[in-house]
Design a protein around this motif. Structure first.
Motif, PDB file in Angstrom:
ATOM      1  N   LYS A 246      -1.854  13.140  -2.438  1.00 14.80           N
ATOM      2  CA  LYS A 246      -2.589  14.400  -2.533  1.00 14.80           C
ATOM      3  C   LYS A 246      -1.667  15.619  -2.571  1.00 14.80           C
ATOM      4  N   LEU A 247      -0.361  15.389  -2.316  1.00 18.52           N
ATOM      5  CA  LEU A 247       0.591  16.496  -2.254  1.00 18.52           C
ATOM      6  C   LEU A 247       1.422  16.634  -3.518  1.00 18.52           C
ATOM      7  N   ALA A 248       1.169  15.762  -4.490  1.00 15.58           N
ATOM      8  CA  ALA A 248       1.863  15.873  -5.777  1.00 15.58           C
ATOM      9  C   ALA A 248       1.055  16.791  -6.693  1.00 15.58           C
ATOM     10  N   LYS A 249       1.744  17.664  -7.409  1.00 12.23           N
ATOM     11  CA  LYS A 249       1.055  18.576  -8.322  1.00 12.23           C
ATOM     12  C   LYS A 249       0.666  17.842  -9.604  1.00 12.23           C
ATOM     13  N   SER A 250      -0.102  18.483 -10.440  1.00 13.52           N
ATOM     14  CA  SER A 250      -0.529  17.888 -11.691  1.00 13.52           C
ATOM     15  C   SER A 250       0.674  17.402 -12.495  1.00 13.52           C
ATOM     16  N   HIS A 251       0.603  16.139 -12.918  1.00 18.48           N
ATOM     17  CA  HIS A 251       1.664  15.482 -13.677  1.00 18.48           C
ATOM     18  C   HIS A 251       2.953  15.323 -12.871  1.00 18.48           C
ATOM     19  N   GLY A 252       2.820  15.403 -11.547  1.00 17.52           N
ATOM     20  CA  GLY A 252       3.950  15.118 -10.676  1.00 17.52           C
ATOM     21  C   GLY A 252       4.120  13.624 -10.486  1.00 17.52           C
ATOM     22  N   VAL A 253       5.046  13.257  -9.600  1.00 17.81           N
ATOM     23  CA  VAL A 253       5.340  11.846  -9.382  1.00 17.81           C
ATOM     24  C   VAL A 253       5.420  11.563  -7.892  1.00 17.81           C
ATOM     25  N   VAL A 254       4.903  10.401  -7.495  1.00 23.69           N
ATOM     26  CA  VAL A 254       5.001   9.902  -6.128  1.00 23.69           C
ATOM     27  C   VAL A 254       5.894   8.671  -6.154  1.00 23.69           C
ATOM     28  N   ILE A 255       6.979   8.713  -5.410  1.00 28.01           N
ATOM     29  CA  ILE A 255       7.876   7.575  -5.300  1.00 28.01           C
ATOM     30  C   ILE A 255       7.898   7.123  -3.854  1.00 28.01           C
ATOM     31  N   SER A 256       7.639   5.861  -3.647  1.00 30.34           N
ATOM     32  CA  SER A 256       7.689   5.288  -2.309  1.00 30.34           C
ATOM     33  C   SER A 256       8.830   4.286  -2.241  1.00 30.34           C
ATOM     34  N   VAL A 257       9.625   4.378  -1.183  1.00 31.99           N
ATOM     35  CA  VAL A 257      10.666   3.373  -0.966  1.00 31.99           C
ATOM     36  C   VAL A 257      10.263   2.411   0.145  1.00 31.99           C
ATOM     37  N   ALA A 258       9.060   2.619   0.707  1.00 31.38           N
ATOM     38  CA  ALA A 258       8.588   1.774   1.795  1.00 31.38           C
ATOM     39  C   ALA A 258       7.714   0.623   1.299  1.00 31.38           C
ATOM     40  N   GLU A 259       6.862   0.911   0.307  1.00 30.43           N
ATOM     41  CA  GLU A 259       5.959  -0.095  -0.250  1.00 30.43           C
ATOM     42  C   GLU A 259       5.436   0.432  -1.579  1.00 30.43           C
ATOM     43  N   PRO A 260       4.936  -0.432  -2.462  1.00 36.47           N
ATOM     44  CA  PRO A 260       4.384   0.065  -3.736  1.00 36.47           C
ATOM     45  C   PRO A 260       3.273   1.074  -3.484  1.00 36.47           C
ATOM     46  N   ALA A 261       3.349   2.202  -4.168  1.00 34.38           N
ATOM     47  CA  ALA A 261       2.444   3.318  -3.877  1.00 34.38           C
ATOM     48  C   ALA A 261       1.056   3.153  -4.471  1.00 34.38           C
ATOM     49  N   GLU A 262       0.916   2.425  -5.552  1.00 38.44           N
ATOM     50  CA  GLU A 262      -0.353   2.360  -6.264  1.00 38.44           C
ATOM     51  C   GLU A 262      -1.489   1.881  -5.370  1.00 38.44           C
ATOM     52  N   ALA A 263      -1.200   0.932  -4.484  1.00 34.71           N
ATOM     53  CA  ALA A 263      -2.242   0.393  -3.608  1.00 34.71           C
ATOM     54  C   ALA A 263      -2.754   1.427  -2.610  1.00 34.71           C
ATOM     55  N   LYS A 264      -2.005   2.500  -2.405  1.00 34.69           N
ATOM     56  CA  LYS A 264      -2.399   3.536  -1.446  1.00 34.69           C
ATOM     57  C   LYS A 264      -2.981   4.771  -2.133  1.00 34.69           C
ATOM     58  N   ARG A 265      -3.221   4.709  -3.439  1.00 33.31           N
ATOM     59  CA  ARG A 265      -3.778   5.863  -4.149  1.00 33.31           C
ATOM     60  C   ARG A 265      -5.196   6.139  -3.640  1.00 33.31           C
ATOM     61  N   PRO A 266      -5.475   7.338  -3.139  1.00 38.17           N
ATOM     62  CA  PRO A 266      -6.825   7.651  -2.654  1.00 38.17           C
ATOM     63  C   PRO A 266      -7.824   7.708  -3.814  1.00 38.17           C
ATOM     64  N   ALA A 267      -9.070   7.504  -3.491  1.00 41.00           N
ATOM     65  CA  ALA A 267     -10.119   7.546  -4.508  1.00 41.00           C
ATOM     66  C   ALA A 267     -10.362   8.963  -5.006  1.00 41.00           C
ATOM     67  N   SER A 268      -9.995   9.958  -4.214  1.00 42.57           N
ATOM     68  CA  SER A 268     -10.208  11.355  -4.616  1.00 42.57           C
ATOM     69  C   SER A 268      -9.080  12.202  -4.048  1.00 42.57           C
ATOM     70  N   GLY A 269      -8.975  13.410  -4.568  1.00 46.31           N
ATOM     71  CA  GLY A 269      -7.997  14.354  -4.043  1.00 46.31           C
ATOM     72  C   GLY A 269      -6.644  14.297  -4.710  1.00 46.31           C
ATOM     73  N   VAL A 270      -6.487  13.470  -5.754  1.00 49.88           N
ATOM     74  CA  VAL A 270      -5.215  13.348  -6.465  1.00 49.88           C
ATOM     75  C   VAL A 270      -5.272  14.201  -7.723  1.00 49.88           C
ATOM     76  N   ALA A 271      -4.229  15.000  -7.951  1.00 51.28           N
ATOM     77  CA  ALA A 271      -4.203  15.878  -9.115  1.00 51.28           C
ATOM     78  C   ALA A 271      -4.127  15.077 -10.409  1.00 51.28           C
ATOM     79  N   GLU A 272      -4.464  15.733 -11.492  1.00 55.26           N
ATOM     80  CA  GLU A 272      -4.468  15.085 -12.793  1.00 55.26           C
ATOM     81  C   GLU A 272      -3.061  14.649 -13.209  1.00 55.26           C
ATOM     82  N   GLY A 273      -2.965  13.445 -13.726  1.00 51.20           N
ATOM     83  CA  GLY A 273      -1.723  12.978 -14.324  1.00 51.20           C
ATOM     84  C   GLY A 273      -0.624  12.595 -13.364  1.00 51.20           C
ATOM     85  N   VAL A 274      -0.926  12.508 -12.063  1.00 53.19           N
ATOM     86  CA  VAL A 274       0.103  12.092 -11.108  1.00 53.19           C
ATOM     87  C   VAL A 274       0.445  10.625 -11.350  1.00 53.19           C
ATOM     88  N   ARG A 275       1.718  10.335 -11.451  1.00 52.65           N
ATOM     89  CA  ARG A 275       2.144   8.969 -11.707  1.00 52.65           C
ATOM     90  C   ARG A 275       2.970   8.460 -10.540  1.00 52.65           C
TER      91      ARG A 275
END
Length: 337
Positions: A246-275
């Motif tokens: 939820k803290l990435a801006k539109s078309h920003g990127v989330v990188i996790s070094v702890a675990e794959p991030a996709e499984a933690k993507r919230p159902a709402s509150g994510v900006a457009e195009g965040v990868r």
């Protein structure tokens, strides 16, 4: 093999299937023999322990699984024409599919090694490679930021960094502390870190423009208001990773070094195009050489939470896996650490 090198050595082994439930043990194993044109035999001085490494998939090495993939030592045997001849003081992040380096002697490849930075000791050096390379690759290989200018020049801005912003969680940890420093060296416009109360001043001293104390309560991120970031580098996982989306801006990127991030993507509150992307740090002698230059120039510093003697390996791994450390926990192998 040279006559001065013994045939056997002490090594920490990790066998979680042991019937006595004692997964970690100190055993006597054969000294490895270098094979192939890239292999060096290293007399290990210190090993840094990575939080969570004992939970990585097993087995690494079916016969004798040895943990510890961050090390510093002295080259005992080198292949012909190696850039790291016998006697060289070196450090490395070694490959996870081989035995680790929590042992008196270990193997490292040419492409994994770097000359140990002048001005720091083996324990300090061992705390660098895996964490610093992870931060480097997250920011500059996968995150899209421009690399910092070679030392001693730094902080003047690089293509892809000016006006950019990054949030680093667990900024006092091994990866986080290097990410904050490298981002500032590259000229990233705004660097924000999170950490516990006792590490706020430490992270601020690394160069973070703003530091958020996660112990302030569940709403500590509210201090950011509507601010969003080009890159969110999460070093925690779990619920923190879910909030990171939820803290990435539109078309920003989330990188996790702890675990794959996709499984933690919230159902709402994510900006457009965040990868997002998931990567495992790669050994890279060239990148490690750049990191060495910054350390020697005084532009990049490491931190050690604690150093344990070899026979206190259980306490060292327990401390590293507690998740509450500043920098890295180091296991001293040789007497000079």
């Amino acid at each position: 093999m040279a006559a001065s090198i013994p045939s056997s050595m002490l090594a920490v082994t990790h066998r979680p299937s042991n019937n006595n439930n004692k997964a970690l043990a100190l055993e006597t194993l054969p000294v490895p023999v270098p094979a192939g044109p890239e292999e060096h035999l290293i007399r290990v001085h210190a090993v840094a322990i990575t939080n969570g490494e004992l939970r990585w998939p097993q087995p690494r090495q079916p016969a004798d699984p040895v943990p510890g993939y961050d090390m510093a030592g002295t080259v005992a045997v080198a292949p012909p024409e190696s850039p790291f001849p016998v006697g060289s003081k070196v450090y490395a992040r070694t490959a996870f599919e081989r035995q680790g380096s929590a042992r008196t002697y270990s193997i490292a490849l040419t492409g994994e090694l770097g000359l140990m930075p002048r001005g720091i000791n083996p324990a300090e050096a061992a705390a660098v490679p895996l964490s610093a390379l992870t931060a480097w690759q997250a920011l500059f290989v996968h995150g899209g930021f421009g690399e910092p200018a070679p030392a001693p020049s730094s902080g003047t801005g690089a293509p892809g960094t000016q006006g950019k912003s990054v949030l680093v969680t667990a900024a006092a940890g091994g990866v986080g502390m290097f990410a904050v420093q490298l981002a500032r060296l590259a000229g990233v416009g705004r660097v924000v870190g999170t950490c516990g109360t006792t590490n706020v001043d430490f992270v601020r001293g690394l160069g973070a423009h703003e530091v958020l104390d996660y112990r302030a309560g569940p709403g500590y991120l509210a201090a950011l208001g509507d601010e969003r970031f080009d890159l969110v580098l999460d070093c925690v996982g779990g619920g923190t990773l879910a909030e990171a989306w939820k803290l990435a801006k539109s078309h920003g990127v989330v990188i996790s070094v702890a675990e794959p991030a996709e499984a933690k993507r919230p159902a709402s509150g994510v900006a457009e195009g965040v990868r997002t992307l998931w990567f495992i740090v790669e050994a890279n002698s060239g990148q490690l050489g750049r990191i060495t230059q910054f350390i020697e120039a005084g532009k990049l510093k490491t931190a050690i939470d604690s150093v344990y003697p070899f026979d206190e390996f259980e306490q060292a791994f327990a401390k590293a896996h507690s998740g509450h450390v500043r920098g890295k926990v180091v296991l001293g192998i040789a007497d000079d650490v």
